[in-house]
Design a protein around this motif. Structure first.
Motif, short mmCIF file in Angstrom:
data_model
loop_
_atom_site.label_atom_id
_atom_site.label_comp_id
_atom_site.label_asym_id
_atom_site.label_seq_id
_atom_site.Cartn_x
_atom_site.Cartn_y
_atom_site.Cartn_z
N GLN A 1 -12.26 1.53 0.15
CA GLN A 1 -11.22 1.82 -1.44
C GLN A 1 -11.58 3.83 -1.15
O GLN A 1 -12.50 3.82 -1.15
CB GLN A 1 -11.09 1.89 -2.35
CG GLN A 1 -10.81 0.74 -3.06
CD GLN A 1 -11.20 0.13 -4.45
OE1 GLN A 1 -11.55 0.67 -4.44
NE2 GLN A 1 -9.78 -0.95 -4.52
N GLY B 1 -9.70 -3.46 -2.12
CA GLY B 1 -10.13 -3.50 -1.37
C GLY B 1 -10.19 -4.48 0.23
O GLY B 1 -10.99 -4.00 0.60
N ASP C 1 4.81 6.18 5.10
CA ASP C 1 5.51 6.49 3.60
C ASP C 1 4.58 8.45 3.60
O ASP C 1 4.55 9.17 4.58
CB ASP C 1 4.07 5.73 2.68
CG ASP C 1 2.53 6.59 2.52
OD1 ASP C 1 2.25 7.49 2.65
OD2 ASP C 1 2.02 5.07 3.16
N ASN D 1 0.73 -1.41 0.00
CA ASN D 1 0.08 0.14 0.01
C ASN D 1 0.75 1.24 0.13
O ASN D 1 0.94 2.12 -0.91
CB ASN D 1 -1.01 0.04 1.62
CG ASN D 1 -1.77 -0.91 1.52
OD1 ASN D 1 -2.71 -1.05 -0.25
ND2 ASN D 1 -3.21 -1.02 1.66
N LEU E 1 -6.56 -4.06 3.76
CA LEU E 1 -6.45 -3.40 5.57
C LEU E 1 -7.62 -4.48 6.25
O LEU E 1 -7.13 -4.79 7.40
CB LEU E 1 -6.44 -2.13 5.58
CG LEU E 1 -5.73 -1.18 4.63
CD1 LEU E 1 -5.74 0.37 4.52
CD2 LEU E 1 -4.18 -1.26 5.36
P1 ADP Z 1 -6.82 -1.85 -1.62
O1 ADP Z 1 -6.57 -3.57 -2.57
O2 ADP Z 1 -7.96 -1.60 -2.83
O3 ADP Z 1 -5.54 -1.20 -1.52
P2 ADP Z 1 -6.64 -2.07 1.10
O4 ADP Z 1 -7.72 -2.49 1.58
O5 ADP Z 1 -5.39 -2.09 1.49
O6 ADP Z 1 -7.36 -2.14 -0.23
O7 ADP Z 1 -6.39 0.14 1.16
C1 ADP Z 1 -8.12 0.62 1.10
C2 ADP Z 1 -8.08 1.66 0.92
O8 ADP Z 1 -7.39 1.96 1.98
C3 ADP Z 1 -6.76 2.26 -0.69
O9 ADP Z 1 -7.26 1.67 -1.67
C4 ADP Z 1 -6.58 3.69 0.20
O10 ADP Z 1 -7.56 4.60 -0.84
C5 ADP Z 1 -6.15 3.48 1.24
N1 ADP Z 1 -5.19 3.66 1.38
C6 ADP Z 1 -4.03 2.51 1.92
N2 ADP Z 1 -3.01 2.22 2.63
C7 ADP Z 1 -2.97 3.77 2.18
C8 ADP Z 1 -1.57 4.52 2.10
N3 ADP Z 1 -0.25 3.58 2.62
N4 ADP Z 1 -1.32 5.52 2.01
C9 ADP Z 1 -3.18 6.11 1.01
N5 ADP Z 1 -4.28 5.47 0.98
C10 ADP Z 1 -4.41 3.45 1.80
#
Ligand code: ADP
Length: 674
Positions: free
Chosen positions: A477, A490, A458, A426, A493
C-alpha cells in the motif's frame, strides 16, 4: 711239410684281417660323413638362431677394440666393424650408467672363467641409445695376462623402458588410490580381504589386522555378510558392476556406505566403499521437511476452506438482511444507518474474497472458465457497484466503448468482472471529487482473437512515482502507516495482475499525485459474432423479478441455518415461488421420497447428513424423476465446486447469496428441466 701250411695259414689270416680292416674303415668313413652332416646342420641352425636372436656376441681387447662379432651384431647395433675400427668406449652414450663400465676392467681383477653381468648404453649407428646387458667372460694367457673379453649381449632397451613405464604407472595408481576418499578392498574368490587402501585407517570399522586375510562373512555381522557375499557372487558370475548400500552400527554410531563391486579378474574383486551417512541424513531431513511443508500446505488449505465457510455464512445473513431492510419501508435516518452497514459488510466481503482469491491463485487452483457474454453489460454492472458511493461524493461516472469493440466476447466473465471492479473500487476509494471513467478499445485482431484494452481513470489522490513500481506486489500500500486513511488488504492489484496474466495480458499504471491515476490492462479474448441462447440464458431486455409465473417449478429448500433459510425464503417469495422447506438432510430425504420436486436448493454443510450424502441418497431412490439440484455453500474453493458436480449436483451457488444470482440460477434451472 709244416712250412707251406703255415705260410698259407698266415696269408689267410692276413687276408681276413685286411677284409675286416676294410669293413671297419668303411664304417668309420660313413660315420665321419654322418658327423660332418650333423655338424653342418648344427652350424646352420646356430647361424639361423644367432641371426634371428636379439642376443649378440662379440670380443673386445684391452683397449676396447671390437675384434670379433657375431653375424647379427651389425643388424642389432648398425655398426660394421669390417669397414671401421669400432671400440666399445667410442660408442658409449652419456648415460651415467656407463661410468661403472668405463672403469670396471681396471677395478675388478677377474679370475679366468669368471662371468660378470653389467649394463651399458651404446649408440647405434643412427645415434639412438641401446641398452645392453653384457655377460662378460675374460680370457687370460698361460702367464695370467688378460688377453680379451668375450661378451654375450642382450638388448634390454624395450624391457627396461617397459619396466620403467610400469613402475611409473604403479606409482601413479598408488597416488590416485591414496587420493580417493573411498576405502578400497581387494577381495579374492573365497571372499577374503586380500589388501586394502584407505586415506584414514581410523575410519575403518576394524583394525586392518583384524580383517586382512579373513573372510568377509567372518568379519561383518551375519546378515550383512550374507548380503555382501550374495552381491560379490553376482559380480564374479556376471562381471557386471554391482552398486549396493549397506549400514554398519546402530543409532548414533550408524554409518551408511555405498559400495561399488567391480570384477577385476576371475580371482579378484575390487570393492570401493564410500561413507554416505551425511548425504543420507541430509536427504532424510529434506524428505521430512517436504512432508511437513506438504502437511502445512494441506492445513493451510483446510484453514482457508473453514474460514471461507465460517465467515461467508454469517456475512450472507448480514448482507441479505441489510438488502431486505433497505427495500422495506424505513425512514431516512434508518436508511442512512443501513447504508453504513451495507458499505461495511460489502467492504468486509471484498477483503475476504481478496484473501481467498489470492490464496487460490497462489496454490495454482484458479482455473479459467470461458463463456460468451455481453461486454457492455458487464462493464455497466461493474460501474453500478460504485454508483452509490460516487453519488455520495458527487463523482461523475462514465464509460466509453470504441467502435471496434464488439458487443459480445468470449472469456472468463467472472475474472474480467473481478479485475474491472477491483480497479473501480480503488478509483472510488482514492477519489474525493471529479470523475471516474472506463474506456474500452480494441488493440488488434487476429483470426478469432481480439486484444482488448481497458482504461480506468480517476481524478483522485494519485500515486507518487517512486511507489508505482511496487503497486502490483502483494500486501503493498502506498500509505502503510498505522494511522493510514484508507483501509484495504493490499492484495487487490496483485490479484488484478495475476488475473490479467491468466488472460494472457498485462497491466500498467500512470499516475500523478493530486491529479489522478490511470490503470490500463490488456487481455486476449475470443470474438463472438452474436449472443447464442445456449451460451447464456440471460435476458438482456427489460427484467422482471416475478418469474414464477412464466417459469413455474416445484421447489424444495434444504437449509439448516435459520437466518439463511429466512433470507432465501424472502428472495424466493419476491420471485413468486413458494418452496417446501427441510431443516436437515434426513428431513429432506423424507420429503423427496413423498413428493416430486423439480428443483432442490440444497445447503452442503449440514449436521447429521451433508448435502453430498443427500444427493447420493436421492440418486438411490427408484421410480423417481431426478430433480435439478443447486448446491449452496460458503466454501468457495474449486475442489468443493468440482466435488458438487462429481456427486451429481447440477449447479452450485457460493454464499453470500445475492438475489440476482439466485434468480439467474433458477431461470437456468427452469430452462434445463423443461
Ligand atoms: P488495497 O486493497 O489496500 O487497496 P490494492 O492492491 O488494491 O490494495 O492497492 C494497493 C495500493 O495502491 C493502495 O493501498 C493505494 O495506496 C494504491 N492505489 C491503488 N489504486 C489507486 C488509485 N486509483 N489511486 C490512488 N492510489 C491507488
Amino acid at each position: 711239410m709244416s712250412s707251406p701250411f703255415f705260410f698259407i695259414a698266415v696269408c689267410l689270416i692276413l687276408v681276413l684281417l685286411c677284409l675286416w680292416l676294410i669293413k671297419r674303415l668303411k664304417h668309420l668313413l660313413s660315420k665321419t660323413h654322418e658327423l660332418k652332416n650333423e655338424i653342418e646342420n648344427l652350424s646352420c641352425t646356430l647361424r639361423l638362431l644367432s641371426e634371428h636372436s636379439s642376443d649378440i656376441s662379440f670380443r673386445y681387447d684391452l683397449k676396447g677394440l671390437i675384434t670379433q662379432e657375431s653375424q647379427n651384431f651389425q643388424r642389432v647395433t648398425g655398426h660394421d666393424i669390417s669397414k671401421n675400427h669400432v671400440t666399445i668406449y667410442d660408442i658409449l652414450t652419456e648415460n651415467p650408467l656407463n661410468e661403472k663400465f668405463r672403469t670396471h676392467l681396471q677395478k675388478e681383477v677377474k679370475q679366468e672363467g669368471t662371468k660378470t653381468t653389467i649394463q651399458v648404453e651404446i649408440y647405434d649407428r643412427f645415434g639412438k641409445g641401446l641398452l645392453l646387458e653384457l655377460l662378460e667372460k675374460p680370457e687370460y694367457s698361460t702367464e695370467g695376462q688378460l688377453k680379451w673379453i668375450d661378451v654375450v649381449a642382450k638388448d634390454v632397451t624395450l624391457a627396461i623402458k617397459t619396466e620403467k613405464t610400469l613402475k611409473e604407472s604403479r606409482n601413479q595408481l598408488k597416488h590416485v588410490l591414496k587420493a580417493i576418499p573411498d576405502a578400497i578392498f581387494m577381495i579374492d574368490r573365497e571372499y577374503r580381504y586380500r589388501s586394502f587402501q584407505t586415506i584414514d585407517e581410523d575410519k575403518l570399522w576394524q583394525k586392518s589386522k583384524e580383517f586382512e586375510g579373513e573372510k568377509v562373512f567372518d568379519v561383518v555381522p551375519k546378515p550383512l555378510g550374507n548380503f555382501l557375499e550374495k552381491h560379490m557372487e553376482l559380480s564374479f558370475k556376471t562381471g557386471k558392476k554391482q552398486i549396493i548400500e549397506y549400514q554398519m552400527g546402530e543409532g548414533k554410531e550408524r554409518c551408511i556406505y555405498k559400495g561399488r563391486l567391480i570384477k577385476l579378474s576371475e580371482d579378484f574383486l575390487l570393492v570401493a566403499s564410500s561413507d554416505i551417512t551425511a548425504e543420507k541424513l541430509a536427504n532424510e531431513e529434506l524428505i521430512k521437511a517436504e512432508r511437513i511443508a506438504e502437511e502445512t500446505q494441506k492445513a493451510k488449505k483446510a484453514f482457508f476452506a473453514t474460514m471461507s465457510h465460517e465467515i461467508r455464512t454469517p456475512l450472507n445473513g448480514v448482507v441479505g438482511t441489510t438488502n431486505i431492510l433497505m427495500n422495506s419501508s424505513i425512514d431516512e435516518k434508518q436508511y442512512e444507518t443501513l447504508e453504513i452497514l451495507k458499505a461495511s459488510s460489502d467492504s468486509l466481503l471484498r477483503t475476504i474474497n481478496d484473501v481467498l482469491d489470492y490464496s487460490r491463485i497462489e496454490s495454482g487452483s484458479l482455473d479459467f472458465k470461458e463463456s460468451l457474454f455481453y461486454l457492455n453489460k458487464l462493464v455497466e454492472e461493474s460501474l453500478s457497484l460504485i454508483k452509490f458511493e460516487a453519488r455520495k461524493k458527487g463523482i461523475l461516472l462514465s464509460s466509453n466503448y470504441n467502435d471496434d469493440v464488439p458487443q459480445f466476447i468470449r472469456t472468463d466473465e467472472a475474472r474480467l468482472r473481478q479485475i474491472i471492479s477491483n480497479l473501480l473500487y480503488n478509483a472510488i476509494k482514492f477519489t474525493e471529487s471529479g470523475s471516474i471513467s472506463i474506456e474500452v478499445s480494441c488493440l488488434k485482431k487476429l483470426n478469432e482473437y481480439l486484444w482488448l484494452n481497458f482504461k480506468v481513470q480517476d481524478t483522485g489522490i494519485g500515486i507518487p512515482k517512486e511507489k508505482q513500481h511496487q503497486l502490483f506486489e502483494e500486501f503493498t500500500q502506498v500509505d502503510n502507516s498505522y494511522d493510514r486513511q484508507f483501509s484495504g488488504s493490499g492484495l487487490g492489484l496483485a490479484i488484478v495482475k495475476k488475473l490479467v496474466q491468466l488472460m494472457e495480458g498485462d497491466v500498467s499504471v500512470q499516475s500523478e499525485v493530486n491529479k489522478g491515476s490511470s490503470f490500463e490492462f490488456t487481455i486476449k479474448v475470443r470474438v463472438a459474432s452474436s449472443m447464442n441462447n445456449t451460451d447464456n440464458q440471460e435476458n438482456t431486455g427489460m427484467e422482471t423479478d416475478y418469474i414464477a409465473g412464466e417459469h413455474p417449478m416445484k421447489l424444495l429448500l434444504v437449509e439448516d441455518n435459520d437466518i439463511n433459510r429466512k433470507l432465501i425464503v424472502i428472495y424466493l417469495e419476491r420471485l413468486g415461488y413458494v418452496a417446501d422447506i427441510a431443516k436437515d438432510g434426513i428431513e429432506a430425504l423424507q420429503m423427496v421420497s413423498k413428493n416430486t420436486y423439480e428443483t432442490i436448493l440444497l445447503d452442503i454443510s449440514m449436521p447429521k447428513m451433508d448435502g453430498f450424502q443427500v444427493v447420493q441418497e436421492i440418486q438411490k431412490l427408484e421410480d423417481k424423476a431426478k430433480p435439478y439440484i443447486i448446491g449452496i455453500s460458503a466454501n468457495a474453493f474449486k475442489e468443493d465446486v468440482s466435488k458438487a458436480h462429481e456427486v451429481g449436483m447440477n449447479d452450485y451457488i457460493i454464499k453470500p447469496i445475492y438475489f440476482k444470482d439466485l434468480k439467474e440460477r433458477l431461470l437456468k434451472a427452469h430452462s434445463l428441466i423443461k
